[in-house]
Scaffold this motif. Structure first.
Motif, PDB file in Angstrom:
ATOM      1  N   LEU A 161      44.521  10.951  -5.542  1.00 58.12           N
ATOM      2  CA  LEU A 161      43.250  11.493  -6.014  1.00 58.12           C
ATOM      3  C   LEU A 161      42.187  11.493  -4.916  1.00 58.12           C
ATOM      4  CD1 LEU A 161      42.334  12.604  -8.745  1.00 58.12           C
ATOM      5  CD2 LEU A 161      41.393  10.378  -9.248  1.00 58.12           C
ATOM      6  N   ARG A 162      42.284  10.590  -3.958  1.00 56.91           N
ATOM      7  CA  ARG A 162      41.274  10.500  -2.908  1.00 56.91           C
ATOM      8  C   ARG A 162      41.576  11.413  -1.716  1.00 56.91           C
ATOM      9  NH1 ARG A 162      43.821   5.133  -2.179  1.00 56.91           N
ATOM     10  NH2 ARG A 162      45.027   5.280  -0.267  1.00 56.91           N
ATOM     11  N   THR A 163      42.646  12.195  -1.767  1.00 54.99           N
ATOM     12  CA  THR A 163      42.998  13.093  -0.668  1.00 54.99           C
ATOM     13  C   THR A 163      42.105  14.334  -0.693  1.00 54.99           C
ATOM     14  OG1 THR A 163      44.675  14.232  -1.980  1.00 54.99           O
ATOM     15  CG2 THR A 163      45.398  12.333  -0.654  1.00 54.99           C
ATOM     16  N   GLN A 164      42.131  15.079   0.412  1.00 53.14           N
ATOM     17  CA  GLN A 164      41.306  16.281   0.517  1.00 53.14           C
ATOM     18  C   GLN A 164      41.682  17.337  -0.514  1.00 53.14           C
ATOM     19  OE1 GLN A 164      41.370  17.860   4.457  1.00 53.14           O
ATOM     20  NE2 GLN A 164      40.630  15.973   5.382  1.00 53.14           N
ATOM     21  N   ARG A 165      42.899  17.305  -0.959  1.00 53.32           N
ATOM     22  CA  ARG A 165      43.345  18.280  -1.954  1.00 53.32           C
ATOM     23  C   ARG A 165      42.579  18.141  -3.265  1.00 53.32           C
ATOM     24  NH1 ARG A 165      49.514  18.923  -4.224  1.00 53.32           N
ATOM     25  NH2 ARG A 165      49.041  20.585  -5.690  1.00 53.32           N
ATOM     26  N   LEU A 215      39.699  15.644  -3.732  1.00 52.78           N
ATOM     27  CA  LEU A 215      38.297  15.284  -3.512  1.00 52.78           C
ATOM     28  C   LEU A 215      37.655  16.419  -2.716  1.00 52.78           C
ATOM     29  CD1 LEU A 215      36.146  13.147  -3.945  1.00 52.78           C
ATOM     30  CD2 LEU A 215      36.939  11.983  -1.904  1.00 52.78           C
ATOM     31  N   LYS A 216      36.964  17.298  -3.414  1.00 54.22           N
ATOM     32  CA  LYS A 216      36.473  18.551  -2.841  1.00 54.22           C
ATOM     33  C   LYS A 216      35.037  18.425  -2.348  1.00 54.22           C
ATOM     34  CE  LYS A 216      40.096  21.003  -3.737  1.00 54.22           C
ATOM     35  NZ  LYS A 216      40.896  21.573  -2.700  1.00 54.22           N
ATOM     36  N   VAL A 217      34.730  19.249  -1.342  1.00 47.53           N
ATOM     37  CA  VAL A 217      33.396  19.312  -0.757  1.00 47.53           C
ATOM     38  C   VAL A 217      32.865  20.723  -0.918  1.00 47.53           C
ATOM     39  CG1 VAL A 217      32.149  19.265   1.431  1.00 47.53           C
ATOM     40  CG2 VAL A 217      33.809  17.498   0.934  1.00 47.53           C
ATOM     41  N   GLU A 218      31.626  20.842  -1.353  1.00 48.03           N
ATOM     42  CA  GLU A 218      30.931  22.121  -1.390  1.00 48.03           C
ATOM     43  C   GLU A 218      29.577  21.924  -0.740  1.00 48.03           C
ATOM     44  OE1 GLU A 218      30.628  23.749  -5.287  1.00 48.03           O
ATOM     45  OE2 GLU A 218      32.789  23.788  -5.596  1.00 48.03           O
ATOM     46  N   SER A 219      29.207  22.857   0.121  1.00 50.94           N
ATOM     47  CA  SER A 219      27.893  22.772   0.752  1.00 50.94           C
ATOM     48  C   SER A 219      27.390  24.161   1.081  1.00 50.94           C
ATOM     49  CB  SER A 219      27.958  21.916   2.017  1.00 50.94           C
ATOM     50  OG  SER A 219      28.785  22.522   2.970  1.00 50.94           O
ATOM     51  N   GLY A 241      33.103  15.964  -5.024  1.00 52.93           N
ATOM     52  CA  GLY A 241      33.596  15.608  -6.342  1.00 52.93           C
ATOM     53  C   GLY A 241      34.989  16.111  -6.599  1.00 52.93           C
ATOM     54  N   PHE A 242      35.423  15.913  -7.820  1.00 49.08           N
ATOM     55  CA  PHE A 242      36.754  16.305  -8.248  1.00 49.08           C
ATOM     56  C   PHE A 242      36.647  17.544  -9.131  1.00 49.08           C
ATOM     57  CE2 PHE A 242      36.826  11.706  -7.650  1.00 49.08           C
ATOM     58  CZ  PHE A 242      37.871  11.584  -6.758  1.00 49.08           C
ATOM     59  N   ARG A 243      37.656  18.396  -9.091  1.00 50.70           N
ATOM     60  CA  ARG A 243      37.676  19.617  -9.888  1.00 50.70           C
ATOM     61  C   ARG A 243      38.948  19.662 -10.725  1.00 50.70           C
ATOM     62  NH1 ARG A 243      33.751  19.136  -7.280  1.00 50.70           N
ATOM     63  NH2 ARG A 243      32.594  20.638  -6.059  1.00 50.70           N
ATOM     64  N   GLY A 244      38.913  20.419 -11.799  1.00 48.39           N
ATOM     65  CA  GLY A 244      40.095  20.663 -12.608  1.00 48.39           C
ATOM     66  C   GLY A 244      40.667  19.423 -13.268  1.00 48.39           C
ATOM     67  N   ARG A 245      41.990  19.343 -13.292  1.00 49.15           N
ATOM     68  CA  ARG A 245      42.690  18.223 -13.938  1.00 49.15           C
ATOM     69  C   ARG A 245      42.346  16.897 -13.265  1.00 49.15           C
ATOM     70  NH1 ARG A 245      44.627  15.715 -17.979  1.00 49.15           N
ATOM     71  NH2 ARG A 245      46.664  14.753 -17.767  1.00 49.15           N
ATOM     72  N   ALA A 246      42.219  16.923 -11.942  1.00 45.19           N
ATOM     73  CA  ALA A 246      41.829  15.710 -11.221  1.00 45.19           C
ATOM     74  C   ALA A 246      40.437  15.256 -11.660  1.00 45.19           C
ATOM     75  CB  ALA A 246      41.855  15.955  -9.717  1.00 45.19           C
ATOM     76  N   GLY A 247      39.567  16.210 -11.945  1.00 47.50           N
ATOM     77  CA  GLY A 247      38.233  15.882 -12.424  1.00 47.50           C
ATOM     78  C   GLY A 247      38.251  15.203 -13.775  1.00 47.50           C
ATOM     79  N   MET A 248      39.155  15.638 -14.634  1.00 50.14           N
ATOM     80  CA  MET A 248      39.266  15.013 -15.957  1.00 50.14           C
ATOM     81  C   MET A 248      39.754  13.573 -15.834  1.00 50.14           C
ATOM     82  SD  MET A 248      38.092  17.293 -17.862  1.00 50.14           S
ATOM     83  CE  MET A 248      38.441  16.617 -19.460  1.00 50.14           C
ATOM     84  N   ILE A 249      40.712  13.342 -14.951  1.00 52.81           N
ATOM     85  CA  ILE A 249      41.210  11.986 -14.721  1.00 52.81           C
ATOM     86  C   ILE A 249      40.086  11.119 -14.141  1.00 52.81           C
ATOM     87  CG2 ILE A 249      42.797  10.611 -13.310  1.00 52.81           C
ATOM     88  CD1 ILE A 249      44.749  13.021 -13.549  1.00 52.81           C
TER      89      ILE A 249
END
Length: 154
Positions: free
Chosen positions: A80-84, A86-90, A98-106
């Protein structure tokens, strides 16, 4: 801590308004990647932002079916802590990590601690493990990163 974030945000926003949008986008991107790196390392060390350790996993009972579906006792949230995940937006207006999608729900379930039901109807209580949050060191590093960028412009 919310007041600290608001104070830093107000202070940095006033300074960043003095530079052009391309420079703001560049500094926000650099800070976002630095913040993702620090969040991932804190998650790897199994610590909440306040420095306390994560609540341990529930111990597995030794029953007839203990082999099937067992949890391997490695560090939690390794993938979960990998770049795949843990997403970055700027952009020139701000940044987010933060996390998106299914990873975000977890992540939400663990971030706030929650009682949830599986597909089979079994109920689980997940203890609170804050995956995302800002520690004092991270707030200082964000301010330092902006200051370094602004000092380089002069």
């Amino acid at each position: 801590m919310v007041d600290d974030i608001q104070q830093i945000d107000d202070w940095i926003a006033a300074l960043l308004l003095q530079i052009d949008p391309a420079q703001r986008r560049a500094v926000n991107r650099r800070v976002a990647y630095e913040l993702r790196r620090s969040q991932a390392s804190r998650i790897a060390s199994q610590r909440n932002p306040d420095g306390t350790a994560y609540a341990p996993r529930k111990s597995q009972s030794k029953g007839l079916r203990s082999k099937k579906g067992t949890i391997k006792r490695r560090a939690m949230f390794a993938r979960l802590r990998t770049q795949r995940y843990l997403k970055v937006e700027s952009d020139s207006d701000g940044l987010s990590v933060g996390f998106r999608g299914r990873a975000g729900m977890i992540a939400i379930v663990h971030q706030y601690g929650d009682k949830h039901t599986s597909r089979t109807g079994q109920q689980f209580i997940t203890p609170k493990r804050e995956l995302l949050g800002l520690s004092k060191q991270e707030l200082d590093s964000i301010a330092d990163a902006y200051l370094r960028h602004l000092a380089a412009l002069d």
